[in-house]
Design a protein around this motif. Structure first.
Motif, PDB file in Angstrom:
ATOM      1  N   TYR A 292     -17.431 -60.557   8.323  1.00 32.82           N
ATOM      2  CA  TYR A 292     -17.979 -60.450   6.967  1.00 32.82           C
ATOM      3  C   TYR A 292     -17.377 -59.255   6.238  1.00 32.82           C
ATOM      4  O   TYR A 292     -17.046 -58.230   6.850  1.00 32.82           O
ATOM      5  CB  TYR A 292     -19.510 -60.328   7.008  1.00 32.82           C
ATOM      6  CG  TYR A 292     -20.228 -61.562   7.516  1.00 32.82           C
ATOM      7  CD1 TYR A 292     -19.568 -62.786   7.659  1.00 32.82           C
ATOM      8  CD2 TYR A 292     -21.582 -61.516   7.867  1.00 32.82           C
ATOM      9  CE1 TYR A 292     -20.222 -63.912   8.133  1.00 32.82           C
ATOM     10  CE2 TYR A 292     -22.246 -62.644   8.345  1.00 32.82           C
ATOM     11  CZ  TYR A 292     -21.562 -63.835   8.487  1.00 32.82           C
ATOM     12  OH  TYR A 292     -22.213 -64.943   8.954  1.00 32.82           O
ATOM     13  N   THR A 293     -17.281 -59.388   4.919  1.00 33.43           N
ATOM     14  CA  THR A 293     -16.664 -58.368   4.072  1.00 33.43           C
ATOM     15  C   THR A 293     -17.267 -56.984   4.337  1.00 33.43           C
ATOM     16  O   THR A 293     -18.490 -56.838   4.424  1.00 33.43           O
ATOM     17  CB  THR A 293     -16.915 -58.723   2.588  1.00 33.43           C
ATOM     18  OG1 THR A 293     -16.582 -60.101   2.413  1.00 33.43           O
ATOM     19  CG2 THR A 293     -16.080 -57.857   1.655  1.00 33.43           C
ATOM     20  N   ALA A 294     -16.387 -55.996   4.456  1.00 24.93           N
ATOM     21  CA  ALA A 294     -16.850 -54.619   4.699  1.00 24.93           C
ATOM     22  C   ALA A 294     -17.584 -54.083   3.470  1.00 24.93           C
ATOM     23  O   ALA A 294     -17.283 -54.462   2.333  1.00 24.93           O
ATOM     24  CB  ALA A 294     -15.648 -53.745   5.024  1.00 24.93           C
ATOM     25  N   LEU A 295     -18.559 -53.234   3.702  1.00 25.26           N
ATOM     26  CA  LEU A 295     -19.342 -52.630   2.616  1.00 25.26           C
ATOM     27  C   LEU A 295     -19.245 -51.105   2.766  1.00 25.26           C
ATOM     28  O   LEU A 295     -20.079 -50.489   3.434  1.00 25.26           O
ATOM     29  CB  LEU A 295     -20.806 -53.081   2.708  1.00 25.26           C
ATOM     30  CG  LEU A 295     -21.042 -54.587   2.662  1.00 25.26           C
ATOM     31  CD1 LEU A 295     -22.483 -54.927   3.017  1.00 25.26           C
ATOM     32  CD2 LEU A 295     -20.696 -55.142   1.294  1.00 25.26           C
ATOM     33  N   PRO A 296     -18.209 -50.497   2.148  1.00 26.14           N
ATOM     34  CA  PRO A 296     -17.914 -49.067   2.404  1.00 26.14           C
ATOM     35  C   PRO A 296     -19.099 -48.128   2.165  1.00 26.14           C
ATOM     36  O   PRO A 296     -19.323 -47.221   2.972  1.00 26.14           O
ATOM     37  CB  PRO A 296     -16.768 -48.776   1.427  1.00 26.14           C
ATOM     38  CG  PRO A 296     -16.152 -50.112   1.150  1.00 26.14           C
ATOM     39  CD  PRO A 296     -17.250 -51.118   1.248  1.00 26.14           C
TER      40      PRO A 296
END
Ligand code: FES
Ligand SMILES: [Fe+2]
Length: 434
Positions: A278-282
């Protein structure tokens, strides 16, 4: 049925169809198996305020979980001491400062003790003692909390909570640790599905990695067609991101790894899972590093099993933050509830992921679960075919595995299922005469 007859239904690498079909065996499961195992009741966030309650059944026994006015969470039998009327009939609500029986208005404090009986003088000289334990709402054999996760055991005997779950509790910790402030909150009602199948068919499927490619072919093909021709790094809509991995090859599922734990528990996807990409969430990851330190934050976030099973009633996903609760009703009827957690201190997107995943994969209107349910309901009928009374669990079987209570295996090994049946025999027969 005696211990030996029960044990004969479960062989090392196959189980008898009666485990799925027999109503009399289900009655024995309610009396022994579900009464001897620790089952998930609910999450403390469902009863935030004094008087908040939820009602549910475990092992066919009616329970209520309530927030006491001293702040503690209590689990009590939902039964009036007078004539057995249920004290609450809603799934959830607030009972105020006490429970009042709808029949003759006996009232009970939030710890279950009897508070008042109308026209009390009628009991003078009858030997009726309102202070006696039997006059209150009773508690089941065991109640335990791991953080805010509440469990109960009907029978007082058997293993204590910590030794029953052991390492399996780490899967709950992983879910909680995903909150930088260490708090989760159930939000919204569950997606609740009544499936006309045996509960064991559902639990086996939680650890079944060979089926997605074929069973969920229509959903993954549709998602693949929609996404065809996009650049590999093009940002994916959430639904596409969640559905596409169901179509990853058998090799992907084999390599993800599984861990077999004592008492039927397991972790599927020890190396990685369909949720790992899943897309990284910085910003969220930064908050996690600040809360836990860099190394620990990485460890928590990288651990995202496909399914962790707290046998026999709770399946968890660390990411997306979701649980499934399995509530057997009959040999051929099982209710499954999919709940979403809001992760406190984390962006809304995490909650959105949880809700979207549950809708896509576990709701009766989903593009995934309906395929499984169609097959599970078919199994319930087709097991009645003659010529073969057994269900195969041979994949990956090795004679020596029986000796090892905790074992790491490849992701497609059916040992994670065989492990469930070994525990089934153990807790079915725990309080039976030899
Ligand atoms: S049955 Fe509850 S008060 Fe009579
Ligand atoms: Fe499935």
């Amino acid at each position: 049925m005696r211990r030996a007859a029960i044990a004969a239904l479960v062989e090392d690498e196959r189980v008898h169809r009666d485990l799925y079909l027999s109503e009399s065996l289900f009655a024995l499961e309610q009396k022994h198996f579900f009464a001897n195992t620790w089952n998930y009741v609910g999450h403390a966030s469902q009863v935030s305020n004094a008087g908040d309650y939820i009602s549910l059944d475990i092992a066919g026994r009616p329970l209520v979980m309530v927030r006491h006015d001293d702040g503690s969470v209590r689990v009590l039998y939902n039964r009036c001491a007078h004539k057995g009327t249920p004290l609450v009939t809603e799934r959830s609500g607030n009972t105020g400062r006490f429970f009042r029986c709808p029949y003759h208005a006996w009232t009970y404090r939030l710890d279950g003790s009897l508070r008042a009986v109308p026209l009390a003088s009628g009991y003078d000289g009858t030997g009726f003692d309102p202070a006696a334990a039997g006059q209150g709402m009773q508690a089941p054999g065991g109640v335990a909390m791991h953080g805010d996760f509440v469990f109960a055991k009907i029978n007082p005997g058997g293993p204590d909570f910590a030794s029953y779950f052991g390492e399996a509790l780490a899967s709950i910790d992983n879910l909680v640790d995903r909150s930088p402030v260490g708090r989760l909150r159930i939000e919204g009602a569950p997606l609740r599905t009544l499936i006309r199948c045996n509960w064991k068919t559902y639990l086996e499927n939680i650890n079944d990695t060979v089926h997605p490619l074929s069973t969920h072919e229509s959903a993954t093909t549709a998602a693949g067609n929609v996404w065809q021709g996009r650049a590999a790094d093009a940002p994916k809509p959430m639904a596409i991101e969640q559905i596409l991995p169901f179509g990853a090859g058998h090799d992907f599922f084999d390599r993800m790894g599984g861990r077999v734990l004592p008492n039927g528990h397991s972790v599927l996807g020890t190396a990685f899972s369909i949720h790992s990409g899943y897309t990284a969430l910085p910003e969220y990851e930064q908050a996690m590093r600040e809360a836990h330190g860099a190394a620990r934050a990485t460890e928590i976030l990288q651990h995202s099993p496909q399914n962790a099973l707290c046998y026999p009633s709770l399946a968890l996903k660390g990411s997306p933050q979701a649980i499934r609760v399995i509530r057997p009703l009959a040999a051929d009827r099982t209710v499954v509830e999919a709940w979403s957690f809001r992760v406190e201190g984390a962006p809304d997107l995490l909650f959105e992921r949880s809700v979207t995943y549950n809708r896509l994969a576990f709701s009766p209107m989903s593009v995934v679960a309906h395929d499984d349910m169609h097959l599970f309901q078919g199994i319930q009928k087709s097991l009645r075919a003659e010529g073969n009374e057994w269900v195969s669990l041979h994949r990956g079987f090795r004679a020596g595995e029986l000796a090892t209570p905790t074992l790491d295996v490849n992701g497609t090994n059916e040992m994670l299922m065989r492990n469930q049946f070994r525990a089934w025999v153990k807790f079915m027969t725990l309080d039976m005469d030899a």
